[in-house]
Scaffold this motif. Sequence first.
Motif, PDB file in Angstrom:
ATOM      1  N   GLU A 138     -10.444  64.213 -47.290  1.00 44.25           N
ATOM      2  CA  GLU A 138      -9.056  63.795 -47.119  1.00 44.25           C
ATOM      3  C   GLU A 138      -8.053  64.922 -47.339  1.00 44.25           C
ATOM      4  O   GLU A 138      -6.946  64.856 -46.796  1.00 44.25           O
ATOM      5  CB  GLU A 138      -8.730  62.643 -48.092  1.00 44.25           C
ATOM      6  CG  GLU A 138      -9.526  61.383 -47.868  1.00 44.25           C
ATOM      7  CD  GLU A 138      -9.182  60.709 -46.553  1.00 44.25           C
ATOM      8  OE1 GLU A 138      -8.049  60.889 -46.085  1.00 44.25           O
ATOM      9  OE2 GLU A 138     -10.046  60.011 -45.995  1.00 44.25           O
ATOM     10  N   MET A 139      -8.413  65.938 -48.124  1.00 42.43           N
ATOM     11  CA  MET A 139      -7.452  66.974 -48.496  1.00 42.43           C
ATOM     12  C   MET A 139      -7.584  68.189 -47.588  1.00 42.43           C
ATOM     13  O   MET A 139      -8.678  68.562 -47.169  1.00 42.43           O
ATOM     14  CB  MET A 139      -7.655  67.404 -49.952  1.00 42.43           C
ATOM     15  CG  MET A 139      -7.400  66.293 -50.967  1.00 42.43           C
ATOM     16  SD  MET A 139      -5.745  65.588 -50.864  1.00 42.43           S
ATOM     17  CE  MET A 139      -4.740  67.023 -51.227  1.00 42.43           C
ATOM     18  N   GLU A 140      -6.439  68.812 -47.305  1.00 42.01           N
ATOM     19  CA  GLU A 140      -6.424  70.042 -46.529  1.00 42.01           C
ATOM     20  C   GLU A 140      -6.740  71.230 -47.436  1.00 42.01           C
ATOM     21  O   GLU A 140      -6.914  71.093 -48.640  1.00 42.01           O
ATOM     22  CB  GLU A 140      -5.039  70.216 -45.884  1.00 42.01           C
ATOM     23  CG  GLU A 140      -4.637  69.074 -44.969  1.00 42.01           C
ATOM     24  CD  GLU A 140      -3.207  69.205 -44.491  1.00 42.01           C
ATOM     25  OE1 GLU A 140      -2.541  70.177 -44.897  1.00 42.01           O
ATOM     26  OE2 GLU A 140      -2.761  68.343 -43.721  1.00 42.01           O
ATOM     27  N   ASP A 141      -6.796  72.391 -46.832  1.00 42.49           N
ATOM     28  CA  ASP A 141      -6.999  73.616 -47.601  1.00 42.49           C
ATOM     29  C   ASP A 141      -5.727  73.948 -48.382  1.00 42.49           C
ATOM     30  O   ASP A 141      -4.629  73.624 -47.949  1.00 42.49           O
ATOM     31  CB  ASP A 141      -7.332  74.781 -46.660  1.00 42.49           C
ATOM     32  CG  ASP A 141      -8.787  74.780 -46.241  1.00 42.49           C
ATOM     33  OD1 ASP A 141      -9.625  74.304 -47.033  1.00 42.49           O
ATOM     34  OD2 ASP A 141      -9.094  75.246 -45.136  1.00 42.49           O
ATOM     35  N   PRO A 142      -5.860  74.581 -49.540  1.00 39.65           N
ATOM     36  CA  PRO A 142      -7.107  75.098 -50.121  1.00 39.65           C
ATOM     37  C   PRO A 142      -7.862  74.092 -50.997  1.00 39.65           C
ATOM     38  O   PRO A 142      -9.004  74.327 -51.357  1.00 39.65           O
ATOM     39  CB  PRO A 142      -6.615  76.274 -50.968  1.00 39.65           C
ATOM     40  CG  PRO A 142      -5.253  75.876 -51.397  1.00 39.65           C
ATOM     41  CD  PRO A 142      -4.666  75.085 -50.256  1.00 39.65           C
ATOM     42  N   LEU A 143      -7.228  72.958 -51.345  1.00 40.96           N
ATOM     43  CA  LEU A 143      -7.844  72.062 -52.312  1.00 40.96           C
ATOM     44  C   LEU A 143      -9.075  71.368 -51.758  1.00 40.96           C
ATOM     45  O   LEU A 143     -10.060  71.176 -52.477  1.00 40.96           O
ATOM     46  CB  LEU A 143      -6.812  71.019 -52.770  1.00 40.96           C
ATOM     47  CG  LEU A 143      -7.147  70.247 -54.041  1.00 40.96           C
ATOM     48  CD1 LEU A 143      -7.284  71.194 -55.219  1.00 40.96           C
ATOM     49  CD2 LEU A 143      -6.089  69.205 -54.333  1.00 40.96           C
ATOM     50  N   GLY A 144      -9.043  70.994 -50.469  1.00 39.71           N
ATOM     51  CA  GLY A 144     -10.195  70.315 -49.900  1.00 39.71           C
ATOM     52  C   GLY A 144     -11.444  71.171 -49.928  1.00 39.71           C
ATOM     53  O   GLY A 144     -12.536  70.699 -50.275  1.00 39.71           O
ATOM     54  N   ARG A 153       0.651  76.158 -52.957  1.00 36.51           N
ATOM     55  CA  ARG A 153       0.153  75.052 -52.149  1.00 36.51           C
ATOM     56  C   ARG A 153      -0.857  74.228 -52.941  1.00 36.51           C
ATOM     57  O   ARG A 153      -0.863  72.996 -52.868  1.00 36.51           O
ATOM     58  CB  ARG A 153      -0.485  75.605 -50.872  1.00 36.51           C
ATOM     59  CG  ARG A 153      -1.133  74.568 -49.967  1.00 36.51           C
ATOM     60  CD  ARG A 153      -0.131  73.597 -49.424  1.00 36.51           C
ATOM     61  NE  ARG A 153      -0.744  72.668 -48.496  1.00 36.51           N
ATOM     62  CZ  ARG A 153      -0.228  71.507 -48.179  1.00 36.51           C
ATOM     63  NH1 ARG A 153       0.910  71.105 -48.717  1.00 36.51           N
ATOM     64  NH2 ARG A 153      -0.844  70.709 -47.317  1.00 36.51           N
ATOM     65  N   MET A 154      -1.700  74.884 -53.715  1.00 37.78           N
ATOM     66  CA  MET A 154      -2.690  74.195 -54.543  1.00 37.78           C
ATOM     67  C   MET A 154      -2.000  73.302 -55.575  1.00 37.78           C
ATOM     68  O   MET A 154      -2.398  72.155 -55.792  1.00 37.78           O
ATOM     69  CB  MET A 154      -3.566  75.241 -55.246  1.00 37.78           C
ATOM     70  CG  MET A 154      -4.769  74.675 -55.947  1.00 37.78           C
ATOM     71  SD  MET A 154      -6.160  74.531 -54.828  1.00 37.78           S
ATOM     72  CE  MET A 154      -7.506  74.370 -55.992  1.00 37.78           C
ATOM     73  N   GLN A 155      -0.970  73.808 -56.211  1.00 39.83           N
ATOM     74  CA  GLN A 155      -0.248  73.029 -57.213  1.00 39.83           C
ATOM     75  C   GLN A 155       0.467  71.843 -56.591  1.00 39.83           C
ATOM     76  O   GLN A 155       0.585  70.785 -57.224  1.00 39.83           O
ATOM     77  CB  GLN A 155       0.744  73.930 -57.941  1.00 39.83           C
ATOM     78  CG  GLN A 155       0.081  74.959 -58.848  1.00 39.83           C
ATOM     79  CD  GLN A 155       1.068  75.958 -59.413  1.00 39.83           C
ATOM     80  OE1 GLN A 155       2.084  76.268 -58.797  1.00 39.83           O
ATOM     81  NE2 GLN A 155       0.773  76.478 -60.590  1.00 39.83           N
ATOM     82  N   GLU A 156       0.953  71.992 -55.363  1.00 41.78           N
ATOM     83  CA  GLU A 156       1.604  70.873 -54.687  1.00 41.78           C
ATOM     84  C   GLU A 156       0.595  69.803 -54.285  1.00 41.78           C
ATOM     85  O   GLU A 156       0.897  68.599 -54.295  1.00 41.78           O
ATOM     86  CB  GLU A 156       2.346  71.375 -53.448  1.00 41.78           C
ATOM     87  CG  GLU A 156       3.554  72.248 -53.764  1.00 41.78           C
ATOM     88  CD  GLU A 156       4.159  72.855 -52.512  1.00 41.78           C
ATOM     89  OE1 GLU A 156       3.529  72.704 -51.436  1.00 41.78           O
ATOM     90  OE2 GLU A 156       5.230  73.472 -52.603  1.00 41.78           O
ATOM     91  N   GLN A 157      -0.601  70.217 -53.913  1.00 42.36           N
ATOM     92  CA  GLN A 157      -1.617  69.263 -53.473  1.00 42.36           C
ATOM     93  C   GLN A 157      -2.264  68.503 -54.620  1.00 42.36           C
ATOM     94  O   GLN A 157      -2.711  67.373 -54.430  1.00 42.36           O
ATOM     95  CB  GLN A 157      -2.723  70.000 -52.700  1.00 42.36           C
ATOM     96  CG  GLN A 157      -2.354  70.460 -51.315  1.00 42.36           C
ATOM     97  CD  GLN A 157      -3.536  71.144 -50.658  1.00 42.36           C
ATOM     98  OE1 GLN A 157      -4.141  72.049 -51.221  1.00 42.36           O
ATOM     99  NE2 GLN A 157      -3.870  70.709 -49.457  1.00 42.36           N
TER     100      GLN A 157
END
Length: 333
Positions: A189-195, A157-161
């Motif tokens: 603006e970003m969801e988890d986990p990147l936000g 998910r992190m790599q996609e974000q």
Amino acid sequence: MDPVVLRVLALIVIFASVFLVSERVIATLRQRQRGSRAINKRLKMIEGGLDREIVTSRLRKSAPGSFSDMSGIIGTIGRSIERAVVASGVPFPPHQIMLGMAIASTTVAGLILLSAGIAGFAIGLGVIQLSIALGLCFGGAIPMMILSHLASKRRKRMQEQFPVALDIFVRGLRSGHPIASALDLLTKEMEDPLGTEFGLVVDEVSYGADMRDALQNMADRWGIDDIQMFVVSLSVQNETGGNLAEILANLSAVIRDRHTMYMKVRALSSEGRMTALILTALPIMTFSGLFLINPSFYIDVAQDPIFPIGFIGLIVLYIIGFISIRRLIDLKV
């Protein structure tokens, strides 16, 4: 009116009522879920009234570092476990997870030995080896499989974000925001986990840390090459100058092309990866499951004098096979 017709009509009305109520409940739950996905964990905690310093300390509770200075096999294994714990998102620090796994393994091994002694089996070297192996399976290997699965999902998910985050960051720079303000934009603006991860970076910078050090800490926590390239780009631009927005826009394009190639490689290697997963997990799951079904079978076999030697050889062969398979499917893109 015919009682049969009335019964049918009543059943139709009941079915329609239950169906409509269920649809309404499901729609409400989905709407709440979408609303909860609009913000990340850090913003939820701040929205709940917690101070930013408390939020940062709670989110950084799982930050690695205990094995960062250790070398050798123990340091490598410790760092991999720490990274898996951090990436999995469990709300416990790595040392507590490892301590819990050690206690669980010891407890399971002790219970097996105690049960074997109560049942009248002789406690020899084979039974001790068997209890230790089962303790490691139940207390160590199976929890690590679960953590690795959770970590791989969040890392994916992190790599996609990340390319999306780079685009937002670039648009922020081109609209006139400084770097710190553009990073703060990502936290909203970003969801988890990147936000949440960029929120930790912003909080560390707010409390006096250097921005490059804070970003490098995030890259070390996740071990993702894309984040490392982002940190290097910021560091080089800070030292040599240049158009950071253009650099990061090019980096976003490179990351997307690299991700496309990576997905093609994963598709071509899917059979090998599935084979590796089965050959790695199936022996442990089968060994543990059969013991739960019929523990006396293994304990009887462990009484044989040749069992300790054969069991050690079996474990050595399993480790050799595990390392060989991991090297075969470890494709760098």
